[in-house]
Write a protein that holds these residues in place. Structure first.
Motif, PDB file in Angstrom:
ATOM      1  N   VAL A 132      39.440  30.677  43.360  1.00 52.26           N
ATOM      2  CA  VAL A 132      39.732  30.597  44.797  1.00 52.26           C
ATOM      3  C   VAL A 132      40.058  31.979  45.352  1.00 52.26           C
ATOM      4  CG1 VAL A 132      41.335  29.693  46.532  1.00 52.26           C
ATOM      5  CG2 VAL A 132      40.487  28.194  44.703  1.00 52.26           C
ATOM      6  N   LEU A 133      40.864  32.736  44.616  1.00 51.87           N
ATOM      7  CA  LEU A 133      41.237  34.073  45.061  1.00 51.87           C
ATOM      8  C   LEU A 133      40.015  34.985  45.143  1.00 51.87           C
ATOM      9  CD1 LEU A 133      43.673  35.808  45.848  1.00 51.87           C
ATOM     10  CD2 LEU A 133      43.886  36.471  43.448  1.00 51.87           C
ATOM     11  N   TYR A 162      40.234  38.980  37.990  1.00 49.72           N
ATOM     12  CA  TYR A 162      41.464  38.197  38.179  1.00 49.72           C
ATOM     13  C   TYR A 162      41.787  37.397  36.922  1.00 49.72           C
ATOM     14  CZ  TYR A 162      40.906  39.171  43.211  1.00 49.72           C
ATOM     15  OH  TYR A 162      40.783  39.774  44.435  1.00 49.72           O
ATOM     16  N   PHE A 201      44.682  25.905  34.943  1.00 47.73           N
ATOM     17  CA  PHE A 201      45.548  26.335  36.040  1.00 47.73           C
ATOM     18  C   PHE A 201      45.505  27.844  36.244  1.00 47.73           C
ATOM     19  CE2 PHE A 201      47.882  22.300  34.898  1.00 47.73           C
ATOM     20  CZ  PHE A 201      47.441  21.600  36.020  1.00 47.73           C
ATOM     21  N   LEU A 202      44.821  28.549  35.373  1.00 41.47           N
ATOM     22  CA  LEU A 202      44.535  29.963  35.599  1.00 41.47           C
ATOM     23  C   LEU A 202      43.140  30.128  36.201  1.00 41.47           C
ATOM     24  CD1 LEU A 202      45.843  31.580  32.276  1.00 41.47           C
ATOM     25  CD2 LEU A 202      46.969  31.562  34.501  1.00 41.47           C
ATOM     26  N   LEU A 250      41.165  28.008  38.091  1.00 45.53           N
ATOM     27  CA  LEU A 250      40.956  27.585  39.485  1.00 45.53           C
ATOM     28  C   LEU A 250      41.575  28.525  40.507  1.00 45.53           C
ATOM     29  CD1 LEU A 250      41.269  23.694  39.171  1.00 45.53           C
ATOM     30  CD2 LEU A 250      39.207  25.093  39.346  1.00 45.53           C
ATOM     31  N   PRO A 251      42.843  28.927  40.354  1.00 47.01           N
ATOM     32  CA  PRO A 251      43.410  29.874  41.330  1.00 47.01           C
ATOM     33  C   PRO A 251      42.661  31.209  41.366  1.00 47.01           C
ATOM     34  CG  PRO A 251      45.158  28.843  40.071  1.00 47.01           C
ATOM     35  CD  PRO A 251      43.873  28.478  39.405  1.00 47.01           C
ATOM     36  N   CYS A 252      42.215  31.685  40.194  1.00 46.25           N
ATOM     37  CA  CYS A 252      41.476  32.943  40.151  1.00 46.25           C
ATOM     38  C   CYS A 252      40.135  32.823  40.867  1.00 46.25           C
ATOM     39  CB  CYS A 252      41.266  33.385  38.706  1.00 46.25           C
ATOM     40  SG  CYS A 252      42.772  33.977  37.892  1.00 46.25           S
TER      41      CYS A 252
END
Length: 215
Positions: free
Chosen positions: A106-107, A127, A99-100, A102-104
């Motif tokens: 995408v960002l 990130y 959960f760290l 994937l968002p990083c």
């Protein structure tokens, strides 16, 4: 290279050596988060894709090799070493680091300085590094049993990033057109995550008591 950058690199190197000393000498990884170490391995693997194609200096290449090699060797020790892996507390180290990641990712795809593979991966590593320490901090809060070497490891990591902020300030004041907002913001967030740990670390040092983080 200025003194703040050099000092930051030395603190970063010292943090790795302290952790390797704990694992290799004591044959224990108690209190060490495998999740954080896997995140750091991913950080360095994606940041140093140019290690064999873009030469900056011998110092730069050697440091890249050290951080790459040490991060993957630490993961190997915790996962595979027949003695070290017995001390790994997987029941407490349950932070879902996906959960760290994937968002990083995408960002990084959305906000980067240049939309190329290497640049996106480099931005992703910035990130991800900002949040990679979270599983380690959560583990320390859960166990509340922080030995000296683990405490020193986390402190040295935080000090490395704080010194890099001073390096950026110095370069901004002394170099023309030195502006890297992505690096700065990610680094500031990373340093702020250590604030609580720093407070209790210095309280422990000042009062000469064992380091404990509040649950």
């Amino acid at each position: 290279m200025n003194i703040f950058r050099l000092a930051g690199d030395m603190f970063h190197l010292a943090s790795v050596l302290v952790l390797l000393l704990k694992i290799h000498t004591i044959k224990s990884c108690a209190g060490v988060s495998l999740k954080t170490q896997e995140l750091y391995a991913l950080v360095f693997a994606t940041r140093y894709l140019d290690i064999f194609t873009h030469f900056v200096s011998l110092y730069n290449t050697v440091m890249k090799l050290i951080f790459l090699g040490s991060s993957f060797s630490i993961v190997w020790y915790i996962r595979r070493h027949k003695i070290v892996r017995r001390s790994y507390d997987k029941d407490q180290d349950t932070f879902r680091h996906i959960f760290l990641v994937l968002p990083c990712l995408v960002l990084a795809l959305l906000i980067n300085e240049k939309f190329t593979f290497k640049e996106v991966m480099w931005t992703f590593s910035l990130y991800l590094e900002a949040f990679a320490i979270l599983p380690q901090l959560v583990l320390l809060q859960r166990t509340r049993n922080i030995d000296n070497l683990t405490g020193q490891y986390v402190f040295l990591l935080g000090a490395y990033r704080a010194l890099y902020i001073l390096n950026w300030i110095y370069r901004y004041l002394t170099e023309e057109h030195y502006v890297h907002w992505i690096t700065w913001i990610a680094g500031l967030i990373q340093t702020l995550l250590y604030a609580d740990f720093f407070y209790y670390y210095f309280q422990s040092w000042k009062n000469n008591v064992k380091l404990e983080l509040p649950a």
